[in-house]
Design an enzyme around this catalytic site. Sequence first.
Site, PDB file in Angstrom:
ATOM      1  N   GLY A   7       0.739  -1.035  -0.025  1.00  0.00           N
ATOM      2  CA  GLY A   7       0.117   0.067   0.060  1.00  0.00           C
ATOM      3  C   GLY A   7       0.684   1.332   0.010  1.00  0.00           C
ATOM      4  O   GLY A   7       0.989   1.868   0.918  1.00  0.00           O
ATOM      5  N   ALA A   8       1.553   1.653  -1.139  1.00  0.00           N
ATOM      6  CA  ALA A   8       2.476   2.774  -1.343  1.00  0.00           C
ATOM      7  C   ALA A   8       1.420   3.927  -1.649  1.00  0.00           C
ATOM      8  O   ALA A   8       1.750   4.889  -2.502  1.00  0.00           O
ATOM      9  CB  ALA A   8       3.562   2.497  -2.174  1.00  0.00           C
ATOM     10  N   ALA A  10       0.086   7.538   0.799  1.00  0.00           N
ATOM     11  CA  ALA A  10       0.708   8.714   1.390  1.00  0.00           C
ATOM     12  C   ALA A  10       1.445   8.108   2.675  1.00  0.00           C
ATOM     13  O   ALA A  10       2.745   8.270   2.726  1.00  0.00           O
ATOM     14  CB  ALA A  10      -0.078   9.573   1.939  1.00  0.00           C
ATOM     15  N   GLY A  12       1.986   4.744   3.412  1.00  0.00           N
ATOM     16  CA  GLY A  12       3.124   3.783   3.399  1.00  0.00           C
ATOM     17  C   GLY A  12       4.428   4.166   2.540  1.00  0.00           C
ATOM     18  O   GLY A  12       5.269   3.612   2.856  1.00  0.00           O
ATOM     19  N   LYS A 204      -7.334   7.487  18.677  1.00  0.00           N
ATOM     20  CA  LYS A 204      -7.366   8.019  17.417  1.00  0.00           C
ATOM     21  C   LYS A 204      -8.586   7.932  16.931  1.00  0.00           C
ATOM     22  O   LYS A 204      -9.321   8.890  16.372  1.00  0.00           O
ATOM     23  CB  LYS A 204      -6.364   7.347  16.800  1.00  0.00           C
ATOM     24  CG  LYS A 204      -6.058   8.278  15.210  1.00  0.00           C
ATOM     25  CD  LYS A 204      -5.094   7.601  14.223  1.00  0.00           C
ATOM     26  CE  LYS A 204      -4.960   8.463  13.194  1.00  0.00           C
ATOM     27  NZ  LYS A 204      -4.169   8.063  12.193  1.00  0.00           N
ATOM     28  N   ASN A 208     -11.396  10.732  15.085  1.00  0.00           N
ATOM     29  CA  ASN A 208     -11.799  10.874  13.555  1.00  0.00           C
ATOM     30  C   ASN A 208     -12.827   9.854  13.016  1.00  0.00           C
ATOM     31  O   ASN A 208     -13.337  10.041  11.757  1.00  0.00           O
ATOM     32  CB  ASN A 208     -10.434  10.244  12.520  1.00  0.00           C
ATOM     33  CG  ASN A 208     -10.035   8.809  12.905  1.00  0.00           C
ATOM     34  OD1 ASN A 208     -10.576   8.057  13.245  1.00  0.00           O
ATOM     35  ND2 ASN A 208      -8.713   8.629  12.431  1.00  0.00           N
ATOM     36  N   ASN A 212     -14.204  12.806  10.295  1.00  0.00           N
ATOM     37  CA  ASN A 212     -13.925  11.841   8.874  1.00  0.00           C
ATOM     38  C   ASN A 212     -15.287  11.981   8.013  1.00  0.00           C
ATOM     39  O   ASN A 212     -15.368  12.562   6.979  1.00  0.00           O
ATOM     40  CB  ASN A 212     -13.278  10.595   8.982  1.00  0.00           C
ATOM     41  CG  ASN A 212     -11.784  10.789   8.734  1.00  0.00           C
ATOM     42  OD1 ASN A 212     -11.185  10.840   7.593  1.00  0.00           O
ATOM     43  ND2 ASN A 212     -11.303  10.886   9.873  1.00  0.00           N
ATOM     44  N   SER A 273      -8.970  12.594   5.623  1.00  0.00           N
ATOM     45  CA  SER A 273      -8.520  11.706   4.530  1.00  0.00           C
ATOM     46  C   SER A 273      -9.684  11.180   3.786  1.00  0.00           C
ATOM     47  O   SER A 273      -9.651  10.746   2.744  1.00  0.00           O
ATOM     48  CB  SER A 273      -7.726  10.257   5.311  1.00  0.00           C
ATOM     49  OG  SER A 273      -8.288   9.855   6.315  1.00  0.00           O
TER      50      SER A 273
END
Length: 324
Positions: A7-8, A10, A12, A204, A208, A212, A273
């Site tokens: 999962g590349a 933001a 990752g 957390k 969110n 979110n 996000s």
Amino acid sequence: MKVCIYGAGAIGGWIGVRLARAGCDVSVVARGATLAGLQAHGLRLQEGEQAHAVPVKASASPADLGVQDLVVVAVKAPAMAEVARAIGPLLGPDTLVLTAMNGVPWWFFQGFGGEYAGTRLKAVDPEGAIAQAIPARHIIGCVVHASCSLREPGFVQHHFGNRLIVGEPSGEKTQRVRGLVALLQRSGFETELSEQIQKDAWYKLWGNMTVNPVSAMTGATTDRIMDDELVRGFISAVMLEAREIGARVGIPITQMPEDRHQVTRKLGAFKTSMLQDVEAGKPVELDALVTVVQEMGAMTGVPTPFTDALLGLARLHARVHGLY
């Protein structure tokens, strides 16, 4: 150390560049435009005035990359079922799987004592397929406190925050988790070894799980959400339900919603996000942030009328836009 980023996006990508610069042998599971970008330019990161590019081996097939020492799973929750189907070739007997994800993870009650020990959360792992594909012995939990975005596929922009909280689901301070904390610290992260990683994840989430979906439905940045007293009051009511659920499963939060709102206000005109996902036409991770809280409310006997309303509205909005 062989490290694979699964999962590349933001977060990752940010972690991957830092680990590569610390001397790790980093590979990436990617496809489409991200794969093309990695093969052409490497994995890139912009931090303040500094730009970094690191060469990585990238493939759409985990089998091309082989068994790893560490796999960093940094996908949004809706992608986890697909990850579970494909991750097998990366896992050896001693591979660590670091889950750098938002919301309540599928392994939440693994190694967690009390009456709910071992409970499978259907909202995030309906058939138990994820837990079967990634056995609990591999898992190290990670809670990320940082903001990053993608400038283009494979090119991350870091905005603020540098904190990772890491821990065994059991809470034990094992040799392997201490070693991982040391590696992350050498890589430049402010890394904290958690006493109870579930509590850090829940804290957390407490902020969110509301802001979110409200931002996703309204298009509002966090400052505008906090400035509307009716919306803020609704958010506080949802948070009080979640606070009671947490207390009943053994992860109490001492703060009140207004305390957390002050933290959110410090973000300024921040775009969440989930709002970014809506604008990009990507699936939203409602189940890991809201549906799972509703499920835990039913499990613990806590009434959740405000959570139900938030989930219903956010889910309908996402379905209308084809994102859920």
